[in-house]
Design an enzyme around this catalytic site. Structure first.
Site, PDB file in Angstrom:
ATOM      1  N   HIS A 270       0.748  -0.996   0.000  1.00 38.94           N
ATOM      2  CA  HIS A 270       0.070   0.100   0.001  1.00 38.94           C
ATOM      3  C   HIS A 270       0.603   1.318   0.014  1.00 38.94           C
ATOM      4  O   HIS A 270       0.690   2.173  -0.860  1.00 38.94           O
ATOM      5  CB  HIS A 270      -0.911  -0.041   1.269  1.00 38.94           C
ATOM      6  N   GLU A 271       1.695   1.407   0.756  1.00 36.06           N
ATOM      7  CA  GLU A 271       2.434   2.255   1.020  1.00 36.06           C
ATOM      8  C   GLU A 271       3.508   2.698   0.113  1.00 36.06           C
ATOM      9  O   GLU A 271       3.897   3.751  -0.598  1.00 36.06           O
ATOM     10  CB  GLU A 271       3.430   2.698   2.396  1.00 36.06           C
TER      11      GLU A 271
ATOM     12  N   HIS B 227       1.747   4.398  -3.133  1.00 33.01           N
ATOM     13  CA  HIS B 227       1.875   5.475  -2.944  1.00 33.01           C
ATOM     14  C   HIS B 227       3.285   6.384  -3.351  1.00 33.01           C
ATOM     15  O   HIS B 227       3.050   7.293  -4.300  1.00 33.01           O
ATOM     16  CB  HIS B 227       1.523   6.125  -1.496  1.00 33.01           C
TER      17      HIS B 227
END
Length: 209
Positions: free
Chosen positions: A24-25, A28
């Site tokens: 997820h990170e 980003h």
């Protein structure tokens, strides 16, 4: 999130969260970098090394109260040529990455098939948790990705007001998540959206394979 797992399932939950938070990170950071912002890369966040993304307190709280977080990826909008478009795509990249993990797990499930009860249990937990993270992060509440997406879609004057009230919004968000209000506001969303999404994906891959 309401997480009710047996002691035997905790290792599968931990592995799933490490993968889900890390991807997820990273998503980003990767999308921000592709749009010209090197901030996350310069801080060592453009990596799939979980150590760079996991927040110890946020991870522990997942198991204690059913709510937690990873370390937010730093983003500098001034590096974007089109801040609104880039902002939406950077924010959406995290939840979308969790959805892609769900799709990958379904492909493995129907394409290869779990060879043991251990693999079956892990894939089930992996699919359910990543689906919850996908839906949860799209809620339009600060500091979630859904709120960031709305910030970049609304007019500039509305965005300014949203930024001014963000601290209060984050406090309201914590109150909702960590109090009985959760059962009236957030849990009904999970109890309808998550099963519908999982059912739809399951039917799709069942027909595909």
């Amino acid at each position: 999130m309401s997480l009710a797992y047996s002691l035997q399932e905790i290792p599968y939950v931990a592995i799933t969260l490490i993968i889900a938070f890390t991807v997820h990170e990273f998503a980003h950071a990767f999308v921000a970098w592709k749009f010209g912002d090197p901030t996350a890369r310069n801080q060592g966040r453009l990596t799939l090394n979980p150590v760079r993304h996991l927040d110890p307190i946020g991870t522990i709280l997942i198991f204690l109260v059913g709510f937690g977080w990873a370390r937010p990826v730093p983003v500098n909008r001034f590096h974007f040529k089109n801040p609104r478009l880039a902002g939406v795509l950077v924010s959406a990249a995290g939840p979308i990455s969790n959805l892609l993990l769900v799709i990958l797990a379904f492909v493995l499930w129907y394409g290869i098939g779990p060879e043991s009860i251990i693999a079956e249990t892990f894939i089930n937990i992996f699919i359910s948790l990543n689906t919850v993270l996908f839906v949860f992060n799209l809620l339009p509440l600060p500091p979630l990705d859904g709120y960031r997406i709305i910030e970049d879609l609304v007019p500039a004057n509305v965005r300014v007001k949203m930024t001014q009230w963000e601290t209060y919004g984050s406090l309201i968000f914590l109150i909702i998540v960590l109090t009985p209000l959760n059962g009236y506001i957030i849990q009904p969303i999970f109890s309808t959206v998550v099963p519908s999404l999982l059912g739809g994906l399951n039917d799709f891959f069942l027909q595909l394979f």
